[in-house]
Scaffold this motif. Structure first.
Motif, PDB file in Angstrom:
ATOM      1  N   GLU A 170     -10.254   8.996   7.700  1.00 55.99           N
ATOM      2  CA  GLU A 170      -9.147   8.703   6.797  1.00 55.99           C
ATOM      3  C   GLU A 170      -7.819   9.209   7.338  1.00 55.99           C
ATOM      4  O   GLU A 170      -6.784   8.597   7.133  1.00 55.99           O
ATOM      5  CB  GLU A 170      -9.442   9.334   5.428  1.00 55.99           C
ATOM      6  CG  GLU A 170      -8.516   8.846   4.316  1.00 55.99           C
ATOM      7  CD  GLU A 170      -8.682   7.379   4.017  1.00 55.99           C
ATOM      8  OE1 GLU A 170      -7.662   6.717   3.767  1.00 55.99           O
ATOM      9  OE2 GLU A 170      -9.816   6.885   4.060  1.00 55.99           O
ATOM     10  N   SER A 171      -7.829  10.315   8.068  1.00 56.47           N
ATOM     11  CA  SER A 171      -6.590  10.896   8.561  1.00 56.47           C
ATOM     12  C   SER A 171      -5.903  10.002   9.592  1.00 56.47           C
ATOM     13  O   SER A 171      -4.708  10.096   9.799  1.00 56.47           O
ATOM     14  CB  SER A 171      -6.870  12.261   9.181  1.00 56.47           C
ATOM     15  OG  SER A 171      -7.739  12.127  10.284  1.00 56.47           O
ATOM     16  N   LYS A 172      -6.664   9.117  10.219  1.00 59.97           N
ATOM     17  CA  LYS A 172      -6.071   8.189  11.197  1.00 59.97           C
ATOM     18  C   LYS A 172      -5.240   7.116  10.510  1.00 59.97           C
ATOM     19  O   LYS A 172      -4.378   6.511  11.120  1.00 59.97           O
ATOM     20  CB  LYS A 172      -7.185   7.508  12.003  1.00 59.97           C
ATOM     21  CG  LYS A 172      -7.822   8.375  13.047  1.00 59.97           C
ATOM     22  CD  LYS A 172      -9.032   7.675  13.634  1.00 59.97           C
ATOM     23  CE  LYS A 172      -8.667   6.326  14.222  1.00 59.97           C
ATOM     24  NZ  LYS A 172      -9.875   5.651  14.744  1.00 59.97           N
ATOM     25  N   HIS A 173      -5.539   6.878   9.247  1.00 59.49           N
ATOM     26  CA  HIS A 173      -4.919   5.762   8.548  1.00 59.49           C
ATOM     27  C   HIS A 173      -3.642   6.203   7.859  1.00 59.49           C
ATOM     28  O   HIS A 173      -3.686   6.798   6.775  1.00 59.49           O
ATOM     29  CB  HIS A 173      -5.879   5.180   7.512  1.00 59.49           C
ATOM     30  CG  HIS A 173      -7.145   4.657   8.100  1.00 59.49           C
ATOM     31  ND1 HIS A 173      -8.185   4.209   7.331  1.00 59.49           N
ATOM     32  CD2 HIS A 173      -7.548   4.498   9.372  1.00 59.49           C
ATOM     33  CE1 HIS A 173      -9.173   3.819   8.107  1.00 59.49           C
ATOM     34  NE2 HIS A 173      -8.804   3.983   9.354  1.00 59.49           N
ATOM     35  N   ASN A 174      -2.531   5.935   8.464  1.00 56.56           N
ATOM     36  CA  ASN A 174      -1.274   6.149   7.780  1.00 56.56           C
ATOM     37  C   ASN A 174      -1.181   5.176   6.606  1.00 56.56           C
ATOM     38  O   ASN A 174      -0.768   5.527   5.515  1.00 56.56           O
ATOM     39  CB  ASN A 174      -0.121   5.930   8.764  1.00 56.56           C
ATOM     40  CG  ASN A 174       1.163   6.552   8.287  1.00 56.56           C
ATOM     41  OD1 ASN A 174       1.140   7.484   7.511  1.00 56.56           O
ATOM     42  ND2 ASN A 174       2.279   6.041   8.748  1.00 56.56           N
ATOM     43  N   ILE A 175      -1.596   3.935   6.852  1.00 60.89           N
ATOM     44  CA  ILE A 175      -1.648   2.889   5.830  1.00 60.89           C
ATOM     45  C   ILE A 175      -3.070   2.349   5.820  1.00 60.89           C
ATOM     46  O   ILE A 175      -3.645   2.074   6.876  1.00 60.89           O
ATOM     47  CB  ILE A 175      -0.659   1.755   6.161  1.00 60.89           C
ATOM     48  CG1 ILE A 175       0.768   2.307   6.229  1.00 60.89           C
ATOM     49  CG2 ILE A 175      -0.744   0.634   5.122  1.00 60.89           C
ATOM     50  CD1 ILE A 175       1.737   1.390   6.910  1.00 60.89           C
ATOM     51  N   LYS A 176      -3.653   2.182   4.654  1.00 59.61           N
ATOM     52  CA  LYS A 176      -5.063   1.768   4.581  1.00 59.61           C
ATOM     53  C   LYS A 176      -5.252   0.360   4.036  1.00 59.61           C
ATOM     54  O   LYS A 176      -6.372  -0.156   4.022  1.00 59.61           O
ATOM     55  CB  LYS A 176      -5.859   2.751   3.718  1.00 59.61           C
ATOM     56  CG  LYS A 176      -5.449   2.759   2.259  1.00 59.61           C
ATOM     57  CD  LYS A 176      -6.348   3.675   1.430  1.00 59.61           C
ATOM     58  CE  LYS A 176      -5.972   3.607  -0.043  1.00 59.61           C
ATOM     59  NZ  LYS A 176      -6.869   4.407  -0.897  1.00 59.61           N
ATOM     60  N   ASN A 177      -4.165  -0.289   3.580  1.00 60.58           N
ATOM     61  CA  ASN A 177      -4.271  -1.619   2.982  1.00 60.58           C
ATOM     62  C   ASN A 177      -3.722  -2.689   3.921  1.00 60.58           C
ATOM     63  O   ASN A 177      -2.620  -2.535   4.464  1.00 60.58           O
ATOM     64  CB  ASN A 177      -3.488  -1.681   1.669  1.00 60.58           C
ATOM     65  CG  ASN A 177      -4.024  -0.720   0.631  1.00 60.58           C
ATOM     66  OD1 ASN A 177      -5.207  -0.730   0.319  1.00 60.58           O
ATOM     67  ND2 ASN A 177      -3.139   0.122   0.102  1.00 60.58           N
ATOM     68  N   VAL A 178      -4.479  -3.769   4.080  1.00 63.69           N
ATOM     69  CA  VAL A 178      -4.061  -4.877   4.945  1.00 63.69           C
ATOM     70  C   VAL A 178      -4.218  -6.190   4.186  1.00 63.69           C
ATOM     71  O   VAL A 178      -5.279  -6.460   3.599  1.00 63.69           O
ATOM     72  CB  VAL A 178      -4.892  -4.937   6.239  1.00 63.69           C
ATOM     73  CG1 VAL A 178      -4.443  -6.104   7.111  1.00 63.69           C
ATOM     74  CG2 VAL A 178      -4.789  -3.622   7.013  1.00 63.69           C
ATOM     75  N   VAL A 179      -3.179  -7.019   4.204  1.00 65.84           N
ATOM     76  CA  VAL A 179      -3.225  -8.355   3.616  1.00 65.84           C
ATOM     77  C   VAL A 179      -3.072  -9.372   4.743  1.00 65.84           C
ATOM     78  O   VAL A 179      -2.096  -9.329   5.501  1.00 65.84           O
ATOM     79  CB  VAL A 179      -2.115  -8.546   2.555  1.00 65.84           C
ATOM     80  CG1 VAL A 179      -2.080  -9.989   2.054  1.00 65.84           C
ATOM     81  CG2 VAL A 179      -2.334  -7.584   1.385  1.00 65.84           C
TER      82      VAL A 179
END
Length: 240
Positions: free
Chosen positions: A2-11
């Motif tokens: 989770e720490s790698k993900h600055n942003i976790k949402n993709v459209v």
């Protein structure tokens, strides 16, 4: 992870003549890497309807979003990217339009190789079936390209000729994938649009459907955007 993900949402937004199913391989990679993915289905009936569909998908996300568009989907994300939740834009062989431009004006300024785009009596545009594989999807399995040809989603003249008013790439960090063997958008136009958007750019030796023939490279570019773009601005934004 989770720490790698600055942003976790993709459209992931599809383009003309295609539907969202083409994103499946990319979506699976992203989901396996811990991202939350949404694949809206803009109907291509009008630019306004396509904006409405895409913004609804962004609204449904619970935080900052990386917004990705292929082909005409680039025109869609260029305006939908102004949504406060959108933290980064990724164009995959797509129209990164400037103010006053349309997909049609880009194609006229430096024509694509294909001559198979034809309107019907309703003012909707199609790719002639016999040329679909060669001009749109030359580097995916032939049976898949053949099915795409018979299941294609036509694009309305309104969607194709709509002039963008407020390009989000002028204020949001941007990434771009150029498809060097593209016969549907001239690769030199892709390079021009990427350069003026100051996009971090990669090139792949690909047909127009680079997201289908190069899903790993596509996912890598999206994940780079997710890791690099600042997410804090849109954390507290509520949906309109």
């Amino acid at each position: 992870m989770e720490s790698k993900h600055n942003i976790k949402n993709v459209v992931l937004v599809h383009g003309a003549f295609a539907d969202g199913s083409g994103w499946e391989a990319v979506a699976n990679i992203l989901k396996n890497d811990g991202y939350r993915v949404s694949v809206p289905q803009p109907p291509e009936t009008s630019y306004a309807e396509d904006q409405k569909c895409t913004k609804a998908a962004i609204d449904a996300m619970d935080g900052p979003v990386v917004l990705v568009g292929h082909s005409y989907g680039g025109s869609i994300i260029t305006e939908a990217g102004n949504h406060p939740k959108v933290a980064a834009l990724v164009y995959i062989a797509a129209f990164a339009l400037d103010e006053g431009e349309s997909c049609g004006s880009i194609e006229q300024a430096l024509p694509q190789a294909s001559k198979a785009f034809k309107p019907d009596s309703n003012g909707d545009w199609w790719i002639e079936r016999e040329h679909f594989a060669a001009d749109f999807a030359a580097d995916i399995p032939p049976e898949k390209a053949a099915f795409m040809a018979i299941s294609q989603v036509p694009i309305s003249t309104d969607a194709f000729t709509h002039q963008v008013k407020s390009p989000a790439w002028k204020t949001k960090p941007t990434w771009y994938m150029v498809a060097t063997a593209d016969r549907s958008i001239n690769p030199d136009q892709e390079r021009m649009m990427a350069k003026r958007a100051k996009a971090k750019t990669v090139e792949v030796n690909s047909s127009h459907v680079a997201y289908m023939s190069h899903p790993k490279e596509t996912a890598e570019l999206i994940e780079e955007a997710a890791a690099s773009a600042p997410a804090h601005k849109s954390e507290s934004m509520s949906a309109d």
